[in-house]
Motif scaffolding. Structure first.
Motif, PDB file in Angstrom:
ATOM      1  N   GLN A 128      33.533  14.604  11.173  1.00 40.04           N
ATOM      2  CA  GLN A 128      34.598  15.454  10.662  1.00 40.04           C
ATOM      3  C   GLN A 128      34.225  15.951   9.271  1.00 40.04           C
ATOM      4  OE1 GLN A 128      38.135  13.155   9.122  1.00 40.04           O
ATOM      5  NE2 GLN A 128      37.166  11.470  10.269  1.00 40.04           N
ATOM      6  N   GLY A 129      35.024  16.884   8.766  1.00 40.92           N
ATOM      7  CA  GLY A 129      34.790  17.396   7.424  1.00 40.92           C
ATOM      8  C   GLY A 129      33.964  18.658   7.402  1.00 40.92           C
ATOM      9  N   THR A 130      33.725  19.156   6.203  1.00 43.58           N
ATOM     10  CA  THR A 130      32.934  20.372   5.986  1.00 43.58           C
ATOM     11  C   THR A 130      31.468  20.017   5.802  1.00 43.58           C
ATOM     12  OG1 THR A 130      34.814  21.409   4.884  1.00 43.58           O
ATOM     13  CG2 THR A 130      32.640  22.408   4.530  1.00 43.58           C
ATOM     14  N   PRO A 131      30.581  20.551   6.656  1.00 39.82           N
ATOM     15  CA  PRO A 131      29.153  20.205   6.522  1.00 39.82           C
ATOM     16  C   PRO A 131      28.509  20.885   5.320  1.00 39.82           C
ATOM     17  CG  PRO A 131      29.460  21.810   8.276  1.00 39.82           C
ATOM     18  CD  PRO A 131      30.837  21.418   7.826  1.00 39.82           C
ATOM     19  N   ILE A 132      27.775  20.141   4.540  1.00 43.57           N
ATOM     20  CA  ILE A 132      27.011  20.704   3.424  1.00 43.57           C
ATOM     21  C   ILE A 132      25.515  20.444   3.590  1.00 43.57           C
ATOM     22  CG2 ILE A 132      28.930  20.570   1.800  1.00 43.57           C
ATOM     23  CD1 ILE A 132      27.581  18.111   0.578  1.00 43.57           C
ATOM     24  N   CYS A 133      25.162  19.628   4.587  1.00 40.51           N
ATOM     25  CA  CYS A 133      23.744  19.398   4.877  1.00 40.51           C
ATOM     26  C   CYS A 133      23.609  18.889   6.296  1.00 40.51           C
ATOM     27  CB  CYS A 133      23.139  18.386   3.900  1.00 40.51           C
ATOM     28  SG  CYS A 133      21.383  18.012   4.219  1.00 40.51           S
ATOM     29  N   ASP A 134      22.615  19.406   7.024  1.00 39.16           N
ATOM     30  CA  ASP A 134      22.222  18.897   8.337  1.00 39.16           C
ATOM     31  C   ASP A 134      20.704  18.831   8.353  1.00 39.16           C
ATOM     32  OD1 ASP A 134      24.735  18.710  10.007  1.00 39.16           O
ATOM     33  OD2 ASP A 134      24.873  20.796   9.374  1.00 39.16           O
ATOM     34  N   ALA A 135      20.150  17.731   8.844  1.00 41.22           N
ATOM     35  CA  ALA A 135      18.698  17.598   8.867  1.00 41.22           C
ATOM     36  C   ALA A 135      18.258  16.755  10.050  1.00 41.22           C
ATOM     37  CB  ALA A 135      18.195  16.975   7.571  1.00 41.22           C
ATOM     38  N   CYS A 136      17.072  17.057  10.567  1.00 41.19           N
ATOM     39  CA  CYS A 136      16.469  16.322  11.672  1.00 41.19           C
ATOM     40  C   CYS A 136      15.115  15.788  11.238  1.00 41.19           C
ATOM     41  CB  CYS A 136      16.293  17.222  12.890  1.00 41.19           C
ATOM     42  SG  CYS A 136      17.792  18.071  13.438  1.00 41.19           S
ATOM     43  N   CYS A 137      14.647  14.772  11.935  1.00 43.18           N
ATOM     44  CA  CYS A 137      13.334  14.216  11.607  1.00 43.18           C
ATOM     45  C   CYS A 137      12.811  13.417  12.792  1.00 43.18           C
ATOM     46  CB  CYS A 137      13.413  13.329  10.361  1.00 43.18           C
ATOM     47  SG  CYS A 137      14.533  11.909  10.528  1.00 43.18           S
ATOM     48  N   LYS A 138      11.532  13.105  12.738  1.00 44.47           N
ATOM     49  CA  LYS A 138      10.888  12.262  13.735  1.00 44.47           C
ATOM     50  C   LYS A 138      10.224  11.094  13.024  1.00 44.47           C
ATOM     51  CE  LYS A 138       9.920  15.699  17.356  1.00 44.47           C
ATOM     52  NZ  LYS A 138       8.852  16.321  18.180  1.00 44.47           N
ATOM     53  N   GLY A 139      10.386   9.912  13.594  1.00 41.46           N
ATOM     54  CA  GLY A 139       9.825   8.710  12.985  1.00 41.46           C
ATOM     55  C   GLY A 139      10.844   7.587  13.046  1.00 41.46           C
ATOM     56  N   ASP A 140      10.375   6.367  12.995  1.00 43.36           N
ATOM     57  CA  ASP A 140      11.271   5.229  13.152  1.00 43.36           C
ATOM     58  C   ASP A 140      12.290   5.149  12.021  1.00 43.36           C
ATOM     59  OD1 ASP A 140      11.912   2.858  14.728  1.00 43.36           O
ATOM     60  OD2 ASP A 140      11.286   1.717  12.969  1.00 43.36           O
ATOM     61  N   LYS A 141      13.573   5.273  12.382  1.00 38.56           N
ATOM     62  CA  LYS A 141      14.703   5.208  11.444  1.00 38.56           C
ATOM     63  C   LYS A 141      14.549   6.199  10.289  1.00 38.56           C
ATOM     64  CE  LYS A 141      15.520   0.293  12.430  1.00 38.56           C
ATOM     65  NZ  LYS A 141      14.314   0.090  13.259  1.00 38.56           N
ATOM     66  N   CYS A 142      13.902   7.330  10.568  1.00 30.41           N
ATOM     67  CA  CYS A 142      13.639   8.318   9.511  1.00 30.41           C
ATOM     68  C   CYS A 142      14.912   8.933   8.956  1.00 30.41           C
ATOM     69  CB  CYS A 142      12.705   9.411  10.030  1.00 30.41           C
ATOM     70  SG  CYS A 142      13.409  10.398  11.392  1.00 30.41           S
ATOM     71  N   ASN A 143      16.012   8.917   9.740  1.00 24.04           N
ATOM     72  CA  ASN A 143      17.248   9.551   9.272  1.00 24.04           C
ATOM     73  C   ASN A 143      18.073   8.663   8.354  1.00 24.04           C
ATOM     74  OD1 ASN A 143      17.750   7.930  11.559  1.00 24.04           O
ATOM     75  ND2 ASN A 143      19.622   9.054  12.071  1.00 24.04           N
ATOM     76  N   ALA A 144      17.574   7.471   8.040  1.00 27.44           N
ATOM     77  CA  ALA A 144      18.221   6.620   7.039  1.00 27.44           C
ATOM     78  C   ALA A 144      17.679   7.005   5.668  1.00 27.44           C
ATOM     79  CB  ALA A 144      17.965   5.146   7.340  1.00 27.44           C
ATOM     80  N   ALA A 145      17.851   8.276   5.324  1.00 29.61           N
ATOM     81  CA  ALA A 145      17.288   8.816   4.090  1.00 29.61           C
ATOM     82  C   ALA A 145      18.155   9.971   3.601  1.00 29.61           C
ATOM     83  CB  ALA A 145      15.849   9.280   4.327  1.00 29.61           C
ATOM     84  N   ASP A 146      17.811  10.505   2.445  1.00 26.59           N
ATOM     85  CA  ASP A 146      18.575  11.607   1.853  1.00 26.59           C
ATOM     86  C   ASP A 146      18.480  12.859   2.722  1.00 26.59           C
ATOM     87  OD1 ASP A 146      19.946  12.974  -0.491  1.00 26.59           O
ATOM     88  OD2 ASP A 146      18.087  14.130  -0.356  1.00 26.59           O
ATOM     89  N   CYS A 147      19.622  13.413   3.092  1.00 26.07           N
ATOM     90  CA  CYS A 147      19.669  14.571   3.987  1.00 26.07           C
ATOM     91  C   CYS A 147      18.955  15.774   3.386  1.00 26.07           C
ATOM     92  CB  CYS A 147      21.127  14.905   4.306  1.00 26.07           C
ATOM     93  SG  CYS A 147      21.349  16.315   5.419  1.00 26.07           S
ATOM     94  N   PHE A 148      19.201  16.048   2.118  1.00 24.64           N
ATOM     95  CA  PHE A 148      18.606  17.227   1.489  1.00 24.64           C
ATOM     96  C   PHE A 148      17.086  17.127   1.434  1.00 24.64           C
ATOM     97  CE2 PHE A 148      22.952  17.312  -0.300  1.00 24.64           C
ATOM     98  CZ  PHE A 148      23.307  18.590   0.084  1.00 24.64           C
ATOM     99  N   GLN A 149      16.577  15.909   1.174  1.00 21.92           N
ATOM    100  CA  GLN A 149      15.131  15.725   1.147  1.00 21.92           C
ATOM    101  C   GLN A 149      14.529  15.890   2.535  1.00 21.92           C
ATOM    102  OE1 GLN A 149      13.129  15.221  -1.710  1.00 21.92           O
ATOM    103  NE2 GLN A 149      11.646  15.804  -0.134  1.00 21.92           N
TER     104      GLN A 149
END
Length: 232
Positions: A191-212
């Motif tokens: 929910q809410g207003t999105p200000i960042c969306d990001a995708c990645c490949k790698g083990d648990k790679c999305n446990a990181a800063d979205c903007f980076q």
């Protein structure tokens, strides 16, 4: 008093530094792959173990986890069981490799290489570290994270998203675009207003800063599928 504090701190640091091996952990499972991603940090005086047993109904079950080195030494010589036949009872202390902790390969098992997992949680979260559940995404999806504004609060979402949509995210306005969900949102409870969306490949790679992560996204990372990126 200071001497006592220093003593306890040194004991704590010693225990931390001298931690034992990382092992898979499970209890009475029919297939060892059910617990290949469930791991536990053993103590310094412990080793990983795997027990393979034949039950009364002739089915096979596995137990795995930590066991004291002394017990491992004894079990190397003896094998006992009650109401079931212990086919194999082995220990190891090697570091994990691409196939997982060392006890995933005991008793003649030959696991396939571990698949990368993503941080996956329903709903919105207060910070990047607040979601700790890991899961393997479907074959056509990759790891995903997002930042939302909910009222006056900053919140985070974690999960899997279609790889073709991630490819489109890179194409459309490159670093300034966001994922526009279809009739259903990708993360249950998002929910809410999105200000960042990001995708990645790698083990648990999305446990990181979205903007980076978004800055690091490139076209060659993601398959486009057969849908035009301008749809999103």
């Amino acid at each position: 008093m200071k001497t006592q504090i220093a003593f306890f701190v040194s004991i704590f640091l010693f225990d931390f530094i001298s931690a034992g091996p990382i092992c898979i952990q499970c209890l009475d499972v029919a297939d060892i792959t059910e617990c290949i991603t469930r791991t536990v940090q053993c103590a310094d005086n412990e080793q990983c173990y795997l027990e393979k047993s034949t039950n009364e109904d002739l089915s096979i079950s596995y137990n795995a986890g930590c066991r004291s080195k002394r017990v491992c030494e004894i079990m190397a010589l003896l094998s006992t069981g009650r109401k079931r036949l212990v086919n194999c009872n082995s220990c190891c202390g090697d570091a994990p490799d691409q196939y997982g902790p060392c006890n995933a390969k005991l008793c003649g098992l030959h696991p396939i290489a571990l698949q990368d997992t993503c941080v996956v949680c329903d709903g919105i979260h207060s910070d990047v570290a607040s979601c700790t559940t890991a899961a393997t995404c479907p074959p056509n999806e990759v790891c995903y994270t997002g930042i939302r504004i909910v009222g006056t609060l900053i919140r985070y979402v974690f999960g899997c998203y279609e790889e073709r949509v991630c490819h489109a995210l890179v194409v459309n306005n490159n670093k300034d675009s966001s994922i526009k969900p279809s009739h259903t949102r990708a993360i249950h409870g998002d929910q809410g207003t999105p200000i960042c969306d990001a995708c990645c490949k790698g083990d648990k790679c999305n446990a990181a800063d979205c903007f980076q992560l978004k800055q690091n996204m490139t076209l060659d990372q993601f398959n486009s599928g057969d849908v035009s990126p301008t749809t999103y």
